[in-house]
Design an enzyme around this catalytic site. Structure first.
Site, PDB file in Angstrom:
ATOM      1  N   ASP A   8     -10.815  11.911   5.494  1.00  0.00           N
ATOM      2  CA  ASP A   8     -11.674  13.084   5.375  1.00  0.00           C
ATOM      3  C   ASP A   8     -12.905  12.696   4.564  1.00  0.00           C
ATOM      4  O   ASP A   8     -13.152  11.514   4.298  1.00  0.00           O
ATOM      5  CB  ASP A   8     -10.904  14.267   4.766  1.00  0.00           C
ATOM      6  CG  ASP A   8     -10.549  14.058   3.305  1.00  0.00           C
ATOM      7  OD1 ASP A   8     -10.853  12.969   2.739  1.00  0.00           O
ATOM      8  OD2 ASP A   8      -9.961  14.972   2.703  1.00  0.00           O
ATOM      9  N   CYS A  66      -7.619  10.513   1.867  1.00  0.00           N
ATOM     10  CA  CYS A  66      -8.198  11.791   1.461  1.00  0.00           C
ATOM     11  C   CYS A  66      -8.465  11.721  -0.033  1.00  0.00           C
ATOM     12  O   CYS A  66      -8.619  10.629  -0.588  1.00  0.00           O
ATOM     13  CB  CYS A  66      -7.296  12.967   1.833  1.00  0.00           C
ATOM     14  SG  CYS A  66      -5.740  13.066   0.930  1.00  0.00           S
ATOM     15  N   THR A  68      -6.478  12.587  -2.695  1.00  0.00           N
ATOM     16  CA  THR A  68      -5.342  12.072  -3.463  1.00  0.00           C
ATOM     17  C   THR A  68      -4.343  11.304  -2.607  1.00  0.00           C
ATOM     18  O   THR A  68      -3.513  10.565  -3.140  1.00  0.00           O
ATOM     19  CB  THR A  68      -4.573  13.240  -4.124  1.00  0.00           C
ATOM     20  OG1 THR A  68      -4.082  14.105  -3.082  1.00  0.00           O
ATOM     21  CG2 THR A  68      -5.472  14.019  -5.062  1.00  0.00           C
ATOM     22  N   HIS A  99      12.271   0.800   0.968  1.00  0.00           N
ATOM     23  CA  HIS A  99      13.361   1.775   1.040  1.00  0.00           C
ATOM     24  C   HIS A  99      13.141   2.871   2.071  1.00  0.00           C
ATOM     25  O   HIS A  99      14.107   3.405   2.621  1.00  0.00           O
ATOM     26  CB  HIS A  99      13.577   2.415  -0.336  1.00  0.00           C
ATOM     27  CG  HIS A  99      14.214   1.498  -1.318  1.00  0.00           C
ATOM     28  ND1 HIS A  99      14.567   1.883  -2.592  1.00  0.00           N
ATOM     29  CD2 HIS A  99      14.567   0.188  -1.226  1.00  0.00           C
ATOM     30  CE1 HIS A  99      15.095   0.862  -3.243  1.00  0.00           C
ATOM     31  NE2 HIS A  99      15.101  -0.173  -2.431  1.00  0.00           N
ATOM     32  N   HIS A 134      19.669   2.134   3.821  1.00  0.00           N
ATOM     33  CA  HIS A 134      18.454   2.930   4.003  1.00  0.00           C
ATOM     34  C   HIS A 134      18.304   3.405   5.444  1.00  0.00           C
ATOM     35  O   HIS A 134      17.702   4.456   5.696  1.00  0.00           O
ATOM     36  CB  HIS A 134      17.228   2.130   3.557  1.00  0.00           C
ATOM     37  CG  HIS A 134      17.308   1.671   2.135  1.00  0.00           C
ATOM     38  ND1 HIS A 134      17.338   2.551   1.080  1.00  0.00           N
ATOM     39  CD2 HIS A 134      17.389   0.419   1.600  1.00  0.00           C
ATOM     40  CE1 HIS A 134      17.416   1.872  -0.055  1.00  0.00           C
ATOM     41  NE2 HIS A 134      17.464   0.589   0.238  1.00  0.00           N
TER      42      HIS A 134
END
Length: 364
Positions: A8, A66, A68, A99, A134
């Site tokens: 963005d 973006c 964060t 993981h 996992h």
């Protein structure tokens, strides 16, 4: 490797650094924008584009940017099959891959600098998914979603679990010890037929012009139409008719294996495949993926005879079987109706449904 990239107006701060890094690794890039600063853009729009590209296997990995990395990862995770996590430091990138085997990595332009991009991406691309327990956890997460999903396992192969209500309903009946041989046999065919829709999803299409009663139009048709189904004797035979009812032109091979009582290794006693097996999309049918030894050996036999595009289709699998097949054949997709808990001391899947061959043919 193919990379889908999107950002963005804030994430665009990191875009040049990402593009430079991908160029240095000689990765193929599909850039979904943004291409310029526009404060009115909405990160979900580009997140959905990148996520769809990854989910549809048009890209191997997605990178989203973006402010964060948080909001854009939430949006991407709304697309079935996507596992996106913000990775704004080295440890997050390492653990998210090891993981969680994320297939979309997100970063924040307000959190990190362009100089931090390359080390974070290096950590992600150089870390291997640990597999093992996992895989079981990722598959449980995938079952919570509403559509058939794929979960990446070792290498490039997928584990695709069918949680469609019709499939699960019929699976519940064949698990029942009181289900008759006749009903068991019919239901196995029906389940296999329902699974065909997903296992053939990646078949290539081509266009042709057709004349409808109203006008000419462009229609789609399967390109080549070269399919082969190969049941592992004997239980795999129970799935053949269900698949042929949907793709009647598929050629049918057969593989027979027995387990050496001393070495416990699978031994071939019969193998008959279509003469042009190397040109076909091949679906190996083995209802119960328990230890995985027989399925892995069947795939190896097909490869020795020239087969290349191979998928494994099972009703029920244990984590041990999935891990065994992907250890030997990491690129093979495994399609299953249920991932069960574990194997008992006799190598039977728990809760499973018993011996599929005996229940199909009434031999016990």
């Amino acid at each position: 490797m193919k990379i889908a990239l999107g950002c963005d107006h804030i994430g665009i701060k990191l875009k040049d650094a990402v593009v430079a890094y991908l160029a240095s690794r000689k990765f193929e890039l599909n850039d979904f924008g943004a291409y310029e600063f526009d404060k009115d853009d909405d990160y979900p729009d580009v997140a959905f584009k990148v996520a769809h590209a990854v989910a549809n296997e048009e890209a191997d990995v997605g990178i989203l940017l973006c402010g964060t990395g948080f909001g854009i990862s939430i949006a991407a995770n709304k697309i079935p099959g996507i596992r996106a996590i913000p990775c704004n430091d080295l440890n997050s990138a390492k653990m998210a891959k090891a993981h969680n085997n994320i297939n979309v990595i997100t970063m924040g332009g307000n959190v990190i600098t362009p100089e931090q991009v390359a080390p974070i991406l290096d950590m992600y691309f150089n870390t291997e998914f640990e597999g093992g327990r996992h895989i079981r956890r990722l598959n449980k997460i995938s079952m919570a979603e509403h559509s058939t999903l794929s979960v990446q396992s070792h290498g490039s192969g997928r584990v695709v679990i069918f949680n469609h209500p019709l499939v699960q309903h019929k699976m519940g009946i064949i698990r029942d010890v009181n289900t008759s041989v006749k009903q068991f046999r019919e239901l196995v065919q029906e389940i296999a037929g329902l699974m065909v829709y997903e296992i053939t999803r990646s078949l290539p299409l081509t266009e042709k012009e057709v004349q409808t009663p109203i006008a000419k139009t462009i229609a789609h048709t399967i390109e080549g139409k070269k399919l082969a189904i190969v049941p592992v004797l004997r239980a795999g035979l129970g799935m053949v008719d269900g698949i042929l009812s949907i793709v009647p032109n598929a050629k049918v091979g057969h593989i027979g294996l027995y387990r050496d009582p001393e070495t416990l290794k699978p031994i071939e006693y019969y193998c008959k495949l279509p003469f042009d097996i190397e040109d076909r999309d091949i679906f190996v049918l083995d209802p119960m993926l328990a230890t995985g030894g027989s399925s892995a050996e069947a795939i190896s036999l097909i490869k020795k005879r020239g087969g290349k595009k191979i998928s494994l289709v099972c009703l029920i699998a244990a984590p041990d079987g999935i891990e065994c097949v992907h250890k030997v054949h990491p690129e093979v997709d495994i399609f299953i109706a249920s991932l069960d808990s574990h194997l008992n001391d006799h190598g039977y899947i728990v809760p499973g449904l018993g011996d599929a061959g005996d229940r199909l043919f009434g031999t016990k």
